[in-house]
Design an enzyme around this catalytic site. Structure first.
Site, PDB file in Angstrom:
ATOM      1  CB  SER A  42      80.985  15.191  40.812  1.00  0.00           C
ATOM      2  OG  SER A  42      81.523  15.675  41.991  1.00  0.00           O
TER       3      SER A  42
ATOM      4  CG  HIS B 270      86.085  15.745  39.834  1.00  0.00           C
ATOM      5  ND1 HIS B 270      85.422  16.959  39.947  1.00  0.00           N
ATOM      6  CD2 HIS B 270      85.287  14.839  40.449  1.00  0.00           C
ATOM      7  CE1 HIS B 270      84.301  16.777  40.618  1.00  0.00           C
ATOM      8  NE2 HIS B 270      84.177  15.500  40.930  1.00  0.00           N
TER       9      HIS B 270
ATOM     10  CG  ASP C  89      85.695  20.135  39.024  1.00  0.00           C
ATOM     11  OD1 ASP C  89      86.524  19.280  39.365  1.00  0.00           O
ATOM     12  OD2 ASP C  89      84.496  19.866  38.826  1.00  0.00           O
TER      13      ASP C  89
END
Ligand SMILES: *[C@@H]1O[C@H](CO)[C@@H](O)[C@H](O)[C@H]1NC(C)=O
Ligand SMILES: *[C@@H]1O[C@H](CO)[C@@H](O)[C@H](O)[C@H]1NC(C)=O
Ligand SMILES: *[C@@H]1O[C@H](CO)[C@@H](O)[C@H](O)[C@H]1NC(C)=O
Ligand SMILES: *[C@@H]1O[C@H](CO)[C@@H](O)[C@H](O)[C@H]1NC(C)=O
Ligand SMILES: *[C@@H]1O[C@H](CO)[C@@H](O)[C@H](O)[C@H]1NC(C)=O
Ligand SMILES: *[C@@H]1O[C@H](CO)[C@@H](O)[C@H](O)[C@H]1NC(C)=O
Length: 771
Positions: free
Chosen positions: A528, A201, A139
């Site tokens: 995600s 994220h 990630d």
């Protein structure tokens, strides 16, 4: 702009999608934004902008219309975004070298409520051996000092752990036990040269999978509650492969290598390619294959390219492919007009105007002519098109959904946006904002036009109960599987809409990349966000069954999944796969459909791969295809069934399967198939008796029926129930007509060779985006 477009799907889509609003005649000649993909960039000197411009000129007829149509020439792959009519889309689709022309759609990203919603309450979590399980995430990095990763309860890392923490100013602890970063492009846009997350994220996905329990987590008071991961006792290892420019394939492959060697147990990958890749060219499929050999399950996001068919990414049968669905909480914010009218809009509104009314203006009355705007542009309040003298201190009514910066930068106070395109998830904005329906928008405009001094206010966001939940969100990528029609994808669905989880304090807390505020928790949406829910659930199952294979864990998650209401989804299993994850049940599935490396190699050989290409995937020179006879994938021991028929053919398929008893040592299961007009299913034998744990029994499923034509999908379930009524092992069976798609180069029925140059993972410029 193109570069920025890769920052985050939610963000790029806002930018790309909403630029299309300039033209609004609703017919086939309407120009809508499309992305034309041509795969990897040609080697050597290549001027993308010039090439794309001349392609557009060829189709559109003139240089000036090409210039007007082109929105972006992408930097990281050979492709561009342009406004095209239906006819132009057709012409591009037929063009040599064009892989795909896809209409623009909205992606969206990622818990206080989500685990409870799927029935996985706090009482379930924290299995005894959870501390031995390591979830590795590929990630954007992680924020190591965040409260979600600072549990004092965890002991030292498990003794098997070989990982390390690299990079300046990045210290591991007993929660984050590994951190590595990869940047083959050597391209750091002001980002940390360490596993530290500047985008948010990776911090979000990590905390969803295995974050600690943190009470009182909220987004400016919204969604206040205890944040926790699916396996709050598990460890996290972060492999930072994504940067502002994207996630390079060379880096992804390196991260898989390290994660396996470090000793992770589950790999969570919330990123993917936007175009279908053959397994031997897909770095995630290849990395996940290597992981599978070591018993490591890779959980992937299905992609945010829905709701179009064949849009699912990460479809290799040895990985888990996760769609995104809603939970029963939605975010709304009310707009109140001076005359008392109240409109409830969709928004995660963190701003409190304390009920104060402000003058209300229409963007169309506030064009900045010196910036080249006219009423036709300023009505949408695009960034740079508003005249600050006319909107300063006002709430601005805008006729499309936008990120709010148009109003913010012109010193407006807030914005009421009218849009019907996206109604199943919410964005957060850098100023007071809400998104109402276009019909309510007409009432707002009417009020502005008929009132001398129109005023309005926007109320602080609220959370409402969504009684429709769960349903798969519009942006979640859909099946069928573009490469292997006989493997049903996505595999299952998990919460991925308006998910609150940990955030990087230096990342923007809204969809405005320049938003200077800082938050500890943020609410975002995307596959995600659903992927780490499945990864956390997989970690929970792994803690209970450390010896289970990747396929066994995956099977457990799939066959125990909660049924999702088919009436809410016209594309049925192509939206939700086997259903919504049910981790508590997955720990005790009764039977599993297991598979190993040999099984997957046999599968690949039947799909038309040969010894050479199979070795590209297995990474093992000893892999061989003993038979090169192509055939369907009906005998791969998969926990679901997919029968892809050519148009006009009668339905026929015989599947062989083997189940392993992991429930009660002595048990007898009876197989049932639900019925569906037009075809028959025979399960043989339909009684399976076991006398020991680990015992295997085989059966066949014969599906037959009349000719079908243009059938997008029809489905039934096969259910094995034990005589004690303790276990229900359910597998969907889907039957559909496969389209002759260019994405199935190895599909045995269409002997077509691929007509396009697939981007090569070995090309340094091949970049994937996160989901
Ligand atoms: C390390 O990172 C933290 C968090 O960003 C920051 O406050 C600190 O100044 C950094 N230290 C160094 C030496 O960069
Ligand atoms: C969240 O809820 C807790 C417990 O109800 C409360 O103490 C806290 O003040 C709330 N936080 C916010 C920001 O509203
Ligand atoms: C209009 O746009 C121009 C160019 O972007 C900008 O310099 C100017 O400040 C704007 N004027 C107003 C009144 O907003
Ligand atoms: C894989 O499973 C098959 C049965 O499906 C078995 O025959 C084979 O020996 C196994 N291979 C390995 C490498 O464990
Ligand atoms: C294997 O397949 C690849 C790709 O289809 C092809 O280029 C190659 O010649 C094949 N190799 C053999 C030994 O058949
Ligand atoms: C595997 O194949 C490569 C390329 O042919 C060769 O260089 C290598 O020595 C082989 N390794 C083994 C163990 O056979």
């Amino acid at each position: 702009m193109a570069k920025k477009g890769l920052v985050s799907p939610i963000y790029s889509l806002l930018f790309v999608a909403f630029l299309s609003i300039n033209c609004h005649a609703a017919d086939a000649n309407e120009r809508k934004v499309h992305i034309v993909y041509m795969g990897g960039r040609p080697k050597g000197e290549f001027s993308a902008a010039t090439t794309h411009h001349s392609m557009l000129q060829g189709v559109l007829g003139s240089a000036s219309s090409a210039k007007k149509s082109l929105i972006y020439s992408y930097l990281s792959f050979n492709g561009f975004a342009a406004k095209l009519t239906d006819e132009e889309v057709r012409r591009f689709s037929e063009m040599e070298g064009v892989i795909r022309v896809i209409p623009n759609h909205i992606l969206k990203l990622h818990t206080t409520r989500s685990w409870d919603f799927i029935g996985f309450t706090n009482d379930n979590v924290g299995a005894k051996l959870e501390g031995d399980v390591v979830v590795g995430l590929l990630d954007t990095g992680i924020w190591p000092e965040h409260e979600s990763f600072n549990s004092q309860e965890l002991g030292a890392p498990p003794s098997k752990w070989k990982g390390t923490c690299q990079g300046a100013n990045f210290t591991c602890n007993n929660k984050i036990i590994g951190g590595r970063y990869y940047n083959s492009e050597d391209w750091y846009d002001g980002e940390f040269k360490s596993p530290r997350d500047s985008e948010g994220h990776g911090t979000h996905t990590s905390s969803t999978a295995a974050g600690d329990r943190v009470p009182g987590a909220s987004y400016y008071g919204l969604a206040n509650g205890t944040a926790r991961g699916g396996a709050p006792g598990a460890r996290i290892a972060i492999y930072k492969v994504c940067w502002l420019f994207g996630c390079a394939t060379a880096d992804i492959l390196a991260a898989f290598d390290d994660a396996i060697a470090d000793g992770v147990d589950i790999i969570s990958v919330s990123l993917g390619s936007d175009w279908p890749l053959a397994y031997d060219e897909d770095p995630i499929a290849i990395g996940a294959f290597h992981a599978m050999k070591y018993g490591i399950l890779t959980s992937n996001s299905a992609g945010n390219s829905g709701p179009w068919p064949y849009s699912v990414s990460n479809y290799a049968p040895w990985t888990l492919t996760v769609a995104a669905s809603t939970i029963d909480r939605k975010f709304v914010a009310k707009a109140v007009l001076g005359d008392g009218q109240v409109f409830t809009g969709i928004s995660i509104n963190s701003f409190e105007l304390l009920g104060k009314s402000y003058p209300l203006a229409w963007g169309g009355d506030a064009a900045n002519y010196s910036a080249g705007a006219s009423q036709d542009l300023s009505r949408y309040c695009f960034t740079g098109f508003l005249n600050s003298y006319k909107v300063e201190g006002k709430i601005v009514y805008c006729e499309t959904l936008w990120d709010g910066t148009g109003v913010l930068l012109a010193n407006g106070v807030g914005t009421i946006m009218a849009d019907d395109e996206i109604t199943d998830f919410a964005f957060n904005y850098p100023l007071p904002a809400t998104q109402i329906s276009t019909s309510d928008g007409e009432k707002v405009l009417d009020y502005i036009r008929t009132t001398e001094n129109p005023t309005a206010t926007i109320l602080l966001g609220e959370t409402w109960t969504d009684y429709m939940a769960p349903y798969v969100v519009s942006f979640s990528s859909r099946g069928p599987n573009p490469i292997t029609p006989d493997i049903l994808k996505p595999d299952l669905t998990a919460p991925g809409v308006d998910i609150i989880a940990a955030w990087s304090p230096v990342a923007p807390p809204s969809i405005d990349w320049e938003d200077p505020r800082s938050v500890e928790y943020n609410i975002i949406s995307g596959t995600s966000m659903s992927c780490p829910h499945a990864s956390g659930a997989a970690a929970y199952v792994k803690a209970a069954h450390p010896e289970w294979s990747a396929a066994a864990i995956k099977s457990a998650l799939m066959t125990t999944a909660t049924v999702v209401d088919p009436k809410k989804h016209e594309d049925l299993e192509f939206a939700y796969g086997s259903g919504q994850i049910n981790p508590a049940q997955a720990k005790d599935p009764g039977l599993v459909y297991d598979a190993n490396e040999t099984d997957y190699i046999n599968f690949l050989c039947k799909q038309g791969y040969n010894t050479t290409t199979v070795r590209l995937i297995t990474g093992d020179n000893s892999s061989v295809c003993t038979s090169t006879k192509p055939g369907p994938a009906w005998d791969l021991n998969y926990p679901s069934f997919s029968l892809a028929m050519e148009d006009g053919q009668p339905i026929y398929g015989v599947f062989t399967r083997t189940v392993t008893n992991v429930g009660s040592p002595t048990s007898t299961y009876t197989g049932f198939a639900s019925t569906q007009p037009g075809f028959t299913i025979v399960v043989e034998p339909n009684i399976l008796s076991f006398s020991a744990l680990g015992e295997k029994k085989s059966f066949t499923v014969k599906v037959s029926g009349q000719k079908i034509s243009q059938q997008p999908i029809t489905s039934v379930n096969i259910i094995w129930k034990d005589s004690d009524n303790k276990y229900v092992v359910r597998s969907p069976v889907v039957v559909y007509n496969v389209l002759p798609t260019p994405y199935s180069p190895y599909y045995y029925t269409s002997q077509k060779k691929p007509t396009f140059q697939r981007p090569s993972m070995y090309h340094k410029n091949a970049i994937l985006g996160r989901n």
